[in-house]
Motif scaffolding. Structure first.
Motif, PDB file in Angstrom:
ATOM      1  N   GLU A  93       1.482  -5.958  11.453  1.00 28.25           N
ATOM      2  CA  GLU A  93       1.890  -5.817   9.970  1.00 28.25           C
ATOM      3  C   GLU A  93       1.522  -6.863   8.887  1.00 28.25           C
ATOM      4  O   GLU A  93       1.251  -6.723   7.904  1.00 28.25           O
ATOM      5  N   TYR A 130       5.937  -4.893  -2.830  1.00 31.74           N
ATOM      6  CA  TYR A 130       6.707  -5.095  -1.735  1.00 31.74           C
ATOM      7  C   TYR A 130       6.814  -6.708  -1.120  1.00 31.74           C
ATOM      8  O   TYR A 130       5.513  -6.964  -0.625  1.00 31.74           O
ATOM      9  N   TYR A 132       6.991  -8.689   1.700  1.00 28.60           N
ATOM     10  CA  TYR A 132       7.531  -8.836   3.090  1.00 28.60           C
ATOM     11  C   TYR A 132       7.877 -10.205   3.454  1.00 28.60           C
ATOM     12  O   TYR A 132       8.825 -10.214   4.299  1.00 28.60           O
TER      13      TYR A 132
END
Length: 210
Positions: A93, A130, A132
């Motif tokens: 990720e 976004y 993270y």
């Protein structure tokens, strides 16, 4: 004429346009470039410099520095929630081809002090930045850096016409939740009600219909 079909066609076209726009922003070589003057932090006896990198351009040694800081800060919190600690999945990720980073280093010795991991994406069919990760070493916390980095990421997001900054935070990270709330983040309508995490966001009030 079936007007519901027409409305659906318009909605699909609108989503497709948003997807194209996010792809366009992701193709920028450096979305922080308009704010190069803000890529420094000189307060509270800290002298720090910042640079932008796409995950695909981060060399292995620097990847290990970044992941080591994340692991040191977050492994126990992950172990204590249903996600568990899955190192391979987390690495995948963090260093995905769409991942973007602001790396914060000490001016004096170039050691890693903090980093931001973010992506430009669609969330609930809305253009968002976004967030993270925002990870700081313990010795640079409570000195204004976290707030500065949040303000920087919001400026970048809203400059590029993202409608929201969105993030996920574990409920067991109570101080972190309080920090985001103090920065005017709100619980999203689609945040799971009875989960172990919140989805929080801050709107770009310059844009309408959000």
């Amino acid at each position: 004429m079936d007007y519901s079909d027409l409305n659906n066609t318009e909605k699909y076209a609108d989503v497709e346009e948003r997807i194209r726009y996010v792809k366009q922003i992701n193709q920028l070589s450096d979305p922080t470039q308009p704010f190069s003057h803000k890529m420094v932090f000189n307060k509270q006896s800290l002298e720090l410099k910042m640079n932008f990198l796409k995950a695909t351009n981060i060399k292995n040694l620097e990847r290990e520095e970044i992941f080591h800081l994340f692991k040191k800060n977050m492994m126990e919190s992950y172990k204590n929630c249903p996600w568990g600690w899955q190192e391979r999945k987390k690495r995948s990720e963090m260093f995905h081809c769409d991942a973007r980073y602001i790396i914060v280093r000490y001016l004096a010795n170039n050691e890693l002090a903090a980093f931001i991991h973010f992506r430009f994406d669609l969330e609930d069919s809305i253009e968002v930045l976004y967030l993270y990760e925002i990870q700081l070493k313990p010795e640079v916390r409570s000195r204004g850096l976290g707030k500065y980095l949040m303000e920087l990421i919001e400026i970048i997001a809203f400059h590029h016409n993202m409608k929201k900054v969105v993030l996920t935070v574990l409920k067991n990270e109570e101080k972190v939740v309080q920090f985001y709330m103090s920065q005017n983040y709100e619980i999203e309508s689609y945040s799971p009600k009875n989960s172990f995490y919140y989805i929080l966001s801050k709107r770009n009030h310059r844009l309408t219909n959000v």
